[in-house]
Design an enzyme around this catalytic site. Structure first.
Site, PDB file in Angstrom:
ATOM      1  N   ASN A 249       0.969  -0.975  -0.060  1.00  0.00           N
ATOM      2  CA  ASN A 249      -0.410   0.115  -0.002  1.00  0.00           C
ATOM      3  C   ASN A 249       1.142   1.046  -0.272  1.00  0.00           C
ATOM      4  OD1 ASN A 249      -1.739   2.040   0.628  1.00  0.00           O
ATOM      5  ND2 ASN A 249      -2.561   1.713   2.479  1.00  0.00           N
ATOM      6  N   TRP A 250       0.787   1.581  -1.312  1.00  0.00           N
ATOM      7  CA  TRP A 250       1.654   3.196  -1.513  1.00  0.00           C
ATOM      8  C   TRP A 250       1.748   4.229  -0.464  1.00  0.00           C
ATOM      9  CZ3 TRP A 250       4.555   2.721  -6.472  1.00  0.00           C
ATOM     10  CH2 TRP A 250       4.997   1.271  -6.938  1.00  0.00           C
ATOM     11  N   LYS A 251       0.125   4.057  -0.231  1.00  0.00           N
ATOM     12  CA  LYS A 251      -0.271   6.224   0.208  1.00  0.00           C
ATOM     13  C   LYS A 251       0.129   6.429  -0.496  1.00  0.00           C
ATOM     14  CE  LYS A 251      -0.047   3.309   4.770  1.00  0.00           C
ATOM     15  NZ  LYS A 251      -0.257   3.506   6.271  1.00  0.00           N
TER      16      LYS A 251
ATOM     17  N   HIS B 130      -9.653   0.601   4.930  1.00  0.00           N
ATOM     18  CA  HIS B 130      -8.141   1.319   5.358  1.00  0.00           C
ATOM     19  C   HIS B 130      -8.840   2.038   6.847  1.00  0.00           C
ATOM     20  CE1 HIS B 130      -4.072   2.402   6.258  1.00  0.00           C
ATOM     21  NE2 HIS B 130      -3.838   1.271   6.078  1.00  0.00           N
TER      22      HIS B 130
ATOM     23  N   GLU C 245      -7.082   4.511   8.338  1.00  0.00           N
ATOM     24  CA  GLU C 245      -6.574   5.861   7.572  1.00  0.00           C
ATOM     25  C   GLU C 245      -8.026   6.825   6.905  1.00  0.00           C
ATOM     26  OE1 GLU C 245      -3.147   5.214   5.253  1.00  0.00           O
ATOM     27  OE2 GLU C 245      -2.535   5.213   6.970  1.00  0.00           O
TER      28      GLU C 245
ATOM     29  N   GLU D  40      -5.907  -5.039  10.712  1.00  0.00           N
ATOM     30  CA  GLU D  40      -4.499  -4.413  10.716  1.00  0.00           C
ATOM     31  C   GLU D  40      -5.554  -3.619  12.183  1.00  0.00           C
ATOM     32  OE1 GLU D  40      -2.255  -3.014   6.471  1.00  0.00           O
ATOM     33  OE2 GLU D  40      -4.496  -1.426   6.642  1.00  0.00           O
TER      34      GLU D  40
ATOM     35  N   GLY E 281       1.709   1.753  10.751  1.00  0.00           N
ATOM     36  CA  GLY E 281       2.944   2.906  10.904  1.00  0.00           C
ATOM     37  C   GLY E 281       3.666   3.740  12.384  1.00  0.00           C
TER      38      GLY E 281
ATOM     39  N   SER F  61       3.079  -2.575  10.292  1.00  0.00           N
ATOM     40  CA  SER F  61       5.275  -2.363  10.218  1.00  0.00           C
ATOM     41  C   SER F  61       5.149  -4.142  10.045  1.00  0.00           C
ATOM     42  CB  SER F  61       4.860  -2.082  12.120  1.00  0.00           C
ATOM     43  OG  SER F  61       4.503  -1.016  12.466  1.00  0.00           O
TER      44      SER F  61
ATOM     45  N   GLY G 236       2.528  -1.442   4.200  1.00  0.00           N
ATOM     46  CA  GLY G 236       2.485   0.499   4.537  1.00  0.00           C
ATOM     47  C   GLY G 236       4.137   0.717   4.046  1.00  0.00           C
ATOM     48  N   GLY G 237       4.587   0.545   4.972  1.00  0.00           N
ATOM     49  CA  GLY G 237       6.009   1.633   5.000  1.00  0.00           C
ATOM     50  C   GLY G 237       7.581   0.499   4.150  1.00  0.00           C
TER      51      GLY G 237
HETATM   52  C1  PEP Z   1      -0.965   0.075   5.730  1.00  0.00           C
HETATM   53  O1  PEP Z   1      -0.951   0.977   5.759  1.00  0.00           O
HETATM   54  O2  PEP Z   1      -1.893  -0.460   5.621  1.00  0.00           O
HETATM   55  C2  PEP Z   1       0.250  -0.642   6.693  1.00  0.00           C
HETATM   56  C3  PEP Z   1       0.386  -1.665   6.893  1.00  0.00           C
HETATM   57  O3  PEP Z   1       1.172   0.185   7.102  1.00  0.00           O
HETATM   58  P1  PEP Z   1       2.577   0.025   7.707  1.00  0.00           P
HETATM   59  O4  PEP Z   1       3.326  -1.143   7.296  1.00  0.00           O
HETATM   60  O5  PEP Z   1       3.628   1.357   7.628  1.00  0.00           O
HETATM   61  O6  PEP Z   1       2.339  -0.162   9.646  1.00  0.00           O
END
Ligand code: PEP
Length: 258
Positions: free
Chosen positions: A10-12, A96, A98, A168, A174, A213, A234-235
């Site tokens: 997920n590149w956001k 998500h 967010e 999640e 994050g 994470s 994500g990251g």
């Molecule tokens: C996400 O936002 O879907 C996610 C899992 O982010 P991260 O891996 O950065 O925690």
């Protein structure tokens, strides 16, 4: 095992189209012919055409991070499921945390988007998860059940298998904090049991991803768990080598579960 591991990035709201191509190219090349697991990249809408154009015969898949609940018409600023399909998109991240917390998306609204995706043969990746406050109050199962029942209302039986769920925990997104493999497995097993109640035995074929994470140093342990069928990342998905290390973990886990 009939479930194919899915490693999804997920590149956001990161990367211009030029930067997205730089990130996607080594990933697409590296996974070109592998078919053991599914590898998915979800760039921003503006980068999807450029990244899709790179995929060619590679097995890498493209996803979006949102979609309109409407099919077409006077909905300024919206992007429809059919428009995404036209760009070789095959998955859409929905619900998500967010979008739930910053844009007020409710389970009922997310459900309309889930149904819009299924109608256009796009695979929804429905995200569910509890906040730290909810976990500490002992409400994990209650929160997740509400999100699943609301998000999956009226799903047609013949399309249910294409749904992907991403667990999640909001406190792990994050933050660098990861659920332990045991904590994650416990919730994944609960999600599968709830999916059986909502959708029936097809739940055995529905993939449940862990997100929060996930990184190369913790992926092997998480992916070894019986109900963890991949990751939503994500990251670590913004660094090609880290993402490819996660793909390798997925391939190893798939072989071990076969
Ligand atoms: C996400 O936002 O879907 C996610 C899992 O982010 P991260 O891996 O950065 O925690």
């Amino acid at each position: 095992m009939s479930r194919k591991i899915l490693i999804a990035g997920n590149w956001k709201m990161n990367k211009t189209a030029t930067e997205a191509v730089e990130l996607a190219k080594p990933i697409i090349d590296a996974v070109a012919n592998q078919n053991d697991i599914d590898v998915l990249m979800c760039p921003t809408f503006t980068s999807i055409p450029a990244v899709s154009a790179l995929v060619g015969n590679s097995t890498a898949k493209i996803g979006a991070q949102n979609v309109s609940d409407k099919a077409s018409g006077a909905y300024t600023g919206e992007i429809s499921a059919a428009m995404l399909r036209d760009l070789q998109v095959s998955y859409v991240i929905l619900g998500h945390s967010e979008r739930r917390s910053y844009y007020g998306e409710t389970d009922a609204f997310i459900n309309k988007k889930v149904l819009a995706c299924l109608e256009s043969n796009l695979k929804p990746v429905l995200c569910v998860g509890e906040t730290l406050e909810e976990r500490e109050a002992g409400k994990v199962e209650e929160v997740i059940k509400t999100q699943l029942v609301g998000g999956l209302a009226d799903v047609p039986a013949d399309k249910a298998e294409s749904i992907v769920i991403a667990y999640e925990p909001v406190w792990a997104i994050g933050t660098g904090k990861t659920a332990t493999p045991e904590q994650a497995q416990e919730v994944h097993a609960f999600i599968r049991k709830t999916l059986t109640e909502i959708l029936g035995t097809v739940s055995a074929n529905i993939r449940i991803l862990y997100g929060g994470s996930m990184k190369p140093s913790n992926a092997d342990e998480l992916l070894a768990k019986p109900d963890i069928d991949g990751g939503l990342i994500g990251g670590a998905a913004l660094v090609a080598n880290d993402f490819l290390a996660l793909v390798n973990s997925g391939v190893k886990a798939q072989a071990a579960k076969a």
